[in-house]
Design a protein around this motif. Structure first.
Motif, PDB file in Angstrom:
ATOM      1  N   UNK A 147       0.823  -1.201   0.000  1.00 57.01           N
ATOM      2  CA  UNK A 147       0.000   0.000   0.000  1.00 57.01           C
ATOM      3  C   UNK A 147       0.866   1.265   0.000  1.00 57.01           C
ATOM      4  N   UNK A 148       0.492   2.197  -0.832  1.00 59.43           N
ATOM      5  CA  UNK A 148       1.125   3.523  -0.901  1.00 59.43           C
ATOM      6  C   UNK A 148       2.638   3.449  -1.073  1.00 59.43           C
ATOM      7  N   UNK A 149       3.105   2.832  -2.161  1.00 51.82           N
ATOM      8  CA  UNK A 149       4.546   2.812  -2.418  1.00 51.82           C
ATOM      9  C   UNK A 149       5.044   4.216  -2.740  1.00 51.82           C
ATOM     10  N   UNK A 150       6.212   4.566  -2.175  1.00 57.55           N
ATOM     11  CA  UNK A 150       6.697   5.937  -2.351  1.00 57.55           C
ATOM     12  C   UNK A 150       8.145   6.029  -2.809  1.00 57.55           C
ATOM     13  N   UNK A 151       8.924   4.939  -2.713  1.00 57.23           N
ATOM     14  CA  UNK A 151      10.345   5.056  -2.999  1.00 57.23           C
ATOM     15  C   UNK A 151      10.880   3.744  -3.546  1.00 57.23           C
ATOM     16  N   UNK A 152      11.927   3.831  -4.387  1.00 58.90           N
ATOM     17  CA  UNK A 152      12.506   2.648  -5.021  1.00 58.90           C
ATOM     18  C   UNK A 152      14.030   2.729  -4.951  1.00 58.90           C
ATOM     19  N   UNK A 153      14.676   1.599  -4.632  1.00 55.83           N
ATOM     20  CA  UNK A 153      16.132   1.511  -4.676  1.00 55.83           C
ATOM     21  C   UNK A 153      16.524   0.126  -5.172  1.00 55.83           C
ATOM     22  N   UNK A 159      19.631  -6.997  -9.604  1.00 55.25           N
ATOM     23  CA  UNK A 159      18.725  -8.153  -9.603  1.00 55.25           C
ATOM     24  C   UNK A 159      17.450  -7.910  -8.807  1.00 55.25           C
ATOM     25  N   UNK A 160      17.504  -6.969  -7.855  1.00 60.61           N
ATOM     26  CA  UNK A 160      16.357  -6.730  -6.984  1.00 60.61           C
ATOM     27  C   UNK A 160      16.066  -5.246  -6.878  1.00 60.61           C
ATOM     28  N   UNK A 161      14.788  -4.906  -6.983  1.00 59.99           N
ATOM     29  CA  UNK A 161      14.325  -3.541  -6.719  1.00 59.99           C
ATOM     30  C   UNK A 161      13.539  -3.570  -5.419  1.00 59.99           C
ATOM     31  N   UNK A 162      13.908  -2.689  -4.497  1.00 65.52           N
ATOM     32  CA  UNK A 162      13.236  -2.616  -3.203  1.00 65.52           C
ATOM     33  C   UNK A 162      12.313  -1.403  -3.187  1.00 65.52           C
ATOM     34  N   UNK A 163      11.047  -1.645  -2.843  1.00 65.66           N
ATOM     35  CA  UNK A 163      10.031  -0.602  -2.871  1.00 65.66           C
ATOM     36  C   UNK A 163       9.512  -0.372  -1.461  1.00 65.66           C
ATOM     37  N   UNK A 164       9.610   0.868  -0.989  1.00 64.26           N
ATOM     38  CA  UNK A 164       9.110   1.220   0.339  1.00 64.26           C
ATOM     39  C   UNK A 164       7.619   1.513   0.249  1.00 64.26           C
ATOM     40  N   UNK A 165       6.822   0.730   0.994  1.00 69.40           N
ATOM     41  CA  UNK A 165       5.368   0.871   1.004  1.00 69.40           C
ATOM     42  C   UNK A 165       4.943   1.552   2.301  1.00 69.40           C
ATOM     43  N   UNK A 166       4.678   2.852   2.225  1.00 67.37           N
ATOM     44  CA  UNK A 166       4.403   3.609   3.448  1.00 67.37           C
ATOM     45  C   UNK A 166       3.089   3.202   4.103  1.00 67.37           C
ATOM     46  N   UNK A 187       8.997  -3.335   7.786  1.00 63.55           N
ATOM     47  CA  UNK A 187       9.958  -2.236   7.968  1.00 63.55           C
ATOM     48  C   UNK A 187       9.333  -1.055   8.700  1.00 63.55           C
ATOM     49  N   UNK A 188       8.820  -1.263   9.900  1.00 65.02           N
ATOM     50  CA  UNK A 188       8.333  -0.155  10.703  1.00 65.02           C
ATOM     51  C   UNK A 188       6.931   0.277  10.349  1.00 65.02           C
ATOM     52  N   UNK A 189       6.565   1.459  10.853  1.00 61.23           N
ATOM     53  CA  UNK A 189       5.178   1.926  10.726  1.00 61.23           C
ATOM     54  C   UNK A 189       4.912   2.643   9.414  1.00 61.23           C
ATOM     55  N   UNK A 190       5.878   3.414   8.930  1.00 57.88           N
ATOM     56  CA  UNK A 190       5.643   4.184   7.706  1.00 57.88           C
ATOM     57  C   UNK A 190       6.947   4.379   6.940  1.00 57.88           C
ATOM     58  N   UNK A 191       7.421   3.332   6.256  1.00 59.30           N
ATOM     59  CA  UNK A 191       8.656   3.451   5.492  1.00 59.30           C
ATOM     60  C   UNK A 191       8.463   4.336   4.264  1.00 59.30           C
ATOM     61  N   UNK A 192       9.263   5.396   4.184  1.00 55.61           N
ATOM     62  CA  UNK A 192       9.093   6.354   3.087  1.00 55.61           C
ATOM     63  C   UNK A 192      10.345   6.523   2.241  1.00 55.61           C
ATOM     64  N   UNK A 193      11.480   6.018   2.725  1.00 57.98           N
ATOM     65  CA  UNK A 193      12.717   6.112   1.968  1.00 57.98           C
ATOM     66  C   UNK A 193      13.510   4.841   2.113  1.00 57.98           C
ATOM     67  N   UNK A 194      14.261   4.456   1.071  1.00 56.18           N
ATOM     68  CA  UNK A 194      15.064   3.242   1.131  1.00 56.18           C
ATOM     69  C   UNK A 194      16.343   3.450   0.329  1.00 56.18           C
ATOM     70  N   UNK A 195      17.440   2.919   0.862  1.00 55.60           N
ATOM     71  CA  UNK A 195      18.728   2.949   0.166  1.00 55.60           C
ATOM     72  C   UNK A 195      19.463   1.658   0.483  1.00 55.60           C
ATOM     73  N   UNK A 196      20.231   1.168  -0.480  1.00 60.96           N
ATOM     74  CA  UNK A 196      20.916  -0.120  -0.355  1.00 60.96           C
ATOM     75  C   UNK A 196      22.421   0.108  -0.283  1.00 60.96           C
ATOM     76  N   UNK A 197      23.093  -0.592   0.629  1.00 54.55           N
ATOM     77  CA  UNK A 197      24.538  -0.463   0.764  1.00 54.55           C
ATOM     78  C   UNK A 197      25.240  -1.026  -0.479  1.00 54.55           C
ATOM     79  N   UNK A 198      26.463  -0.566  -0.755  1.00 54.23           N
ATOM     80  CA  UNK A 198      27.176  -1.018  -1.965  1.00 54.23           C
ATOM     81  C   UNK A 198      27.385  -2.526  -2.040  1.00 54.23           C
TER      82      UNK A 198
END
Length: 323
Positions: A147-153, A159-166, A187-198
């Motif tokens: 629900x309510x995806x807001x960010x992609x990394x 190989x993988x796209x991670x989508x934060x669903x707030x 990932x918590x109550x309201x994930x709005x941003x996501x970043x992946x380590x190198x």
């Protein structure tokens, strides 16, 4: 979303007026680089020279532009029009919109795959991700997520796209080969941003309501909470992976997180409450932060962690991308 007051002065590594866009001695200049910032309430995109920190163009960019991404060759910029259910494509050679691509409702975050071939668009009101073929500027598939995806990394290997669903408190892990959600990570109550380590092993997730950044192991889903300031709205990882950075709306700060210990090692003050640090982009040369309430872009030296420039932008600067 942040609503704020005018930004007051803050500490700088060089001598310049707070209302000036250019410091006396810019550091870590990027030859020929551009910084692109969407101004959500002005319906524009600011184009900034990364050497001088001057706005060189202000471009009409659709309705309520939010997320933005620039291609590897720097020739095109993708802009999510959250109010128009479209993605605008900018030609950077003449700073003109050359086409628009219909997507789902309320597109917010965008992410370009590491190979540059696909743009993933988080459609907040459709609970989907649109995948745009960057070679044809056509939607090749639509993927249902939380629900309510807001960010992609993306993972570094793409190989993988991670989508934060707030709206559902989760990350959707999309297999980019099958274009299907393989796993869903809490990932918590309201994930709005996501970043992946190198190394691809950890996803850092900004949990706006939980006042925390979660370090989530991408293999096991185990999460370690890092307490930051009120309303963390975005998170970014430095190129070497040693630090993660959180834009904290309430205090007007950027929290610097040591990725080896998962602890806040420093706090960078950008202004009083109401400044609203909103989105981040981190390069070897600089940390760039849009301040929605103040209507500015802050440029921070990643070594000294001092503000070296303040650039006045339009109303409610939102997304940021650097060529």
């Amino acid at each position: 979303m942040g609503i704020g007051m005018l930004l007051t002065s803050c500490t700088s590594a060089t001598s310049f007026r707070e209302d000036a866009a250019v410091p006396v001695a810019p550091v870590h200049a990027v030859a020929g680089g551009r910084v692109y910032v969407t101004n959500q309430q002005d319906n524009t995109l600011s184009v900034i020279d990364a050497r001088t920190y001057k706005v060189v163009a202000t471009v009409p960019a659709g309705v309520a532009p939010e997320g933005v991404a620039v291609t590897k060759d720097g020739k095109h910029v993708y802009i999510a029009n959250s109010g128009g259910a479209r993605v605008s494509v900018l030609d950077t050679r003449n700073n003109k919109i050359v086409t628009t691509v219909p997507v789902g409702k309320s597109p917010t975050g965008v992410g370009l795959s590491p190979d540059g071939n696909s743009l993933y668009v988080a459609n907040g009101s459709s609970n989907t991700v649109s995948v745009i073929d960057a070679r044809t500027n056509q939607v090749s598939t639509t993927i249902r997520v939380g629900k309510s995806p807001v960010n992609v990394a993306f993972s570094p290997d793409g190989d993988t796209a991670y989508v934060a669903n707030s709206g559902s408190g989760s990350l959707s892990a999309i297999n980019t080969r099958t274009r299907r959600v393989d796993r869903t990570l809490p990932t918590g109550r309201s994930p709005v941003g996501v970043a992946i380590t190198p190394d691809g092993k950890t996803a850092y997730v900004a949990d706006e309501v939980g006042r925390q950044v979660l370090a989530v192991a991408t293999r096991t889903g185990k999460a370690t909470a890092v307490q930051v300031g009120e309303g963390p709205f975005d998170v970014a990882i430095g190129p070497d992976g040693h630090f993660a950075y959180s834009a904290d709306l309430g205090p007007g700060n950027v929290s610097v997180i040591d990725t080896s210990s998962h602890r806040v090692s420093a706090t960078i003050a950008l202004g009083p409450p109401g400044t609203d640090p909103f989105n981040l982009e981190v390069t070897k040369e600089a940390i760039y932060v849009t301040n929605q309430g103040a209507g500015t872009l802050k440029v921070i030296d990643p070594t000294s962690r001092n503000v070296v420039a303040t650039v006045a932008l339009g109303t409610s600067p939102y997304g940021i991308a650097v060529s």
